[in-house]
Design a protein around this motif. Sequence first.
Motif, PDB file in Angstrom:
ATOM      1  N   HIS A  85     -26.648  13.286  53.551  1.00  0.00           N
ATOM      2  CA  HIS A  85     -27.793  12.424  53.250  1.00  0.00           C
ATOM      3  C   HIS A  85     -29.021  13.270  52.943  1.00  0.00           C
ATOM      4  N   GLU A  86     -30.053  12.617  52.429  1.00  0.00           N
ATOM      5  CA  GLU A  86     -31.318  13.279  52.097  1.00  0.00           C
ATOM      6  C   GLU A  86     -32.050  13.643  53.385  1.00  0.00           C
ATOM      7  N   VAL A  87     -32.759  14.780  53.361  1.00  0.00           N
ATOM      8  CA  VAL A  87     -33.484  15.216  54.554  1.00  0.00           C
ATOM      9  C   VAL A  87     -34.703  16.047  54.131  1.00  0.00           C
ATOM     10  N   ILE A  88     -35.779  15.929  54.922  1.00  0.00           N
ATOM     11  CA  ILE A  88     -37.010  16.692  54.691  1.00  0.00           C
ATOM     12  C   ILE A  88     -37.369  17.396  55.989  1.00  0.00           C
ATOM     13  N   ALA A  89     -37.805  18.658  55.880  1.00  0.00           N
ATOM     14  CA  ALA A  89     -38.245  19.399  57.066  1.00  0.00           C
ATOM     15  C   ALA A  89     -39.460  20.244  56.710  1.00  0.00           C
ATOM     16  N   LYS A  90     -40.307  20.466  57.705  1.00  0.00           N
ATOM     17  CA  LYS A  90     -41.529  21.238  57.494  1.00  0.00           C
ATOM     18  C   LYS A  90     -41.681  22.283  58.593  1.00  0.00           C
ATOM     19  N   VAL A  91     -41.984  23.512  58.194  1.00  0.00           N
ATOM     20  CA  VAL A  91     -42.293  24.590  59.131  1.00  0.00           C
ATOM     21  C   VAL A  91     -43.551  25.259  58.611  1.00  0.00           C
ATOM     22  N   GLY A  92     -44.599  25.275  59.423  1.00  0.00           N
ATOM     23  CA  GLY A  92     -45.869  25.825  58.954  1.00  0.00           C
ATOM     24  C   GLY A  92     -46.353  25.009  57.766  1.00  0.00           C
ATOM     25  N   GLY A  93     -46.685  25.686  56.669  1.00  0.00           N
ATOM     26  CA  GLY A  93     -47.123  24.990  55.458  1.00  0.00           C
ATOM     27  C   GLY A  93     -46.001  24.757  54.477  1.00  0.00           C
ATOM     28  N   ALA A  94     -44.802  25.218  54.795  1.00  0.00           N
ATOM     29  CA  ALA A  94     -43.673  25.086  53.875  1.00  0.00           C
ATOM     30  C   ALA A  94     -42.885  23.816  54.186  1.00  0.00           C
ATOM     31  N   GLU A  95     -42.614  23.040  53.141  1.00  0.00           N
ATOM     32  CA  GLU A  95     -41.849  21.813  53.290  1.00  0.00           C
ATOM     33  C   GLU A  95     -40.670  21.876  52.325  1.00  0.00           C
ATOM     34  N   VAL A  96     -39.491  21.463  52.793  1.00  0.00           N
ATOM     35  CA  VAL A  96     -38.285  21.530  51.982  1.00  0.00           C
ATOM     36  C   VAL A  96     -37.613  20.164  51.953  1.00  0.00           C
ATOM     37  N   LEU A  97     -37.229  19.719  50.750  1.00  0.00           N
ATOM     38  CA  LEU A  97     -36.514  18.471  50.541  1.00  0.00           C
ATOM     39  C   LEU A  97     -35.113  18.811  50.060  1.00  0.00           C
ATOM     40  N   LEU A  98     -34.092  18.268  50.730  1.00  0.00           N
ATOM     41  CA  LEU A  98     -32.696  18.470  50.338  1.00  0.00           C
ATOM     42  C   LEU A  98     -32.083  17.110  50.038  1.00  0.00           C
ATOM     43  N   LYS A  99     -31.433  16.985  48.864  1.00  0.00           N
ATOM     44  CA  LYS A  99     -30.793  15.726  48.464  1.00  0.00           C
ATOM     45  C   LYS A  99     -29.347  15.997  48.087  1.00  0.00           C
ATOM     46  N   PRO A 100     -28.433  15.110  48.484  1.00  0.00           N
ATOM     47  CA  PRO A 100     -27.037  15.284  48.066  1.00  0.00           C
ATOM     48  C   PRO A 100     -26.902  15.094  46.561  1.00  0.00           C
TER      49      PRO A 100
END
Length: 176
Positions: A85-100
């Motif tokens: 499934h789709e997921v978003i995560a953030k660490v510090g100022g970096a944000e990453v979006l992962l989509k199948p």
Amino acid sequence: MEKMAYQAEEKEFDERVVDIARVAKVVKGGRKFHFRVTIVAGDNNGNIGLGVGKAGAVPEAMAKATLQAHKNMRKIALSGTTIPHEVIAKVGGAEVLLKPASLGTGVIAGGGVRAVVEAAGVRDILTKSLGSSNMLNVVKATFKALEQLQSAQNIAEMRGKPAKDLAPFWERRKDG
């Protein structure tokens, strides 16, 4: 003798150097430089580890990072060649979006995100890196996102539905 036997049993991992940075510590006499190496290790089958090592020389830092990556191995949920499934995560100022993505799409990712998902064994995924381009934070955010993934079976059990109802649209089309 025992050390050799241990190395023979050790699995073969896909190790990727993601980042080598020169870092400085300001001391009384000026700046003291070291190297920080970020390494991602994976078995291309859902196990992935992150290691960060610092030392006065690059090879020493790489050895430390590799050891730490092997110690920090974690299992992530995969759905065939993609993520469930789709997921978003953030660490510090970096944000990453992962989509199948559907079969044959490939890995649409840049830099650190690509290294992490390929070492994990993901072959079809769409990604977007937002915010800061700090490589260490981007890699950590990717790890955080992958750790949030849950298998379709787990989510189906929580919702009380059959797992086939949660499959992505491109997989439902094949069945019906």
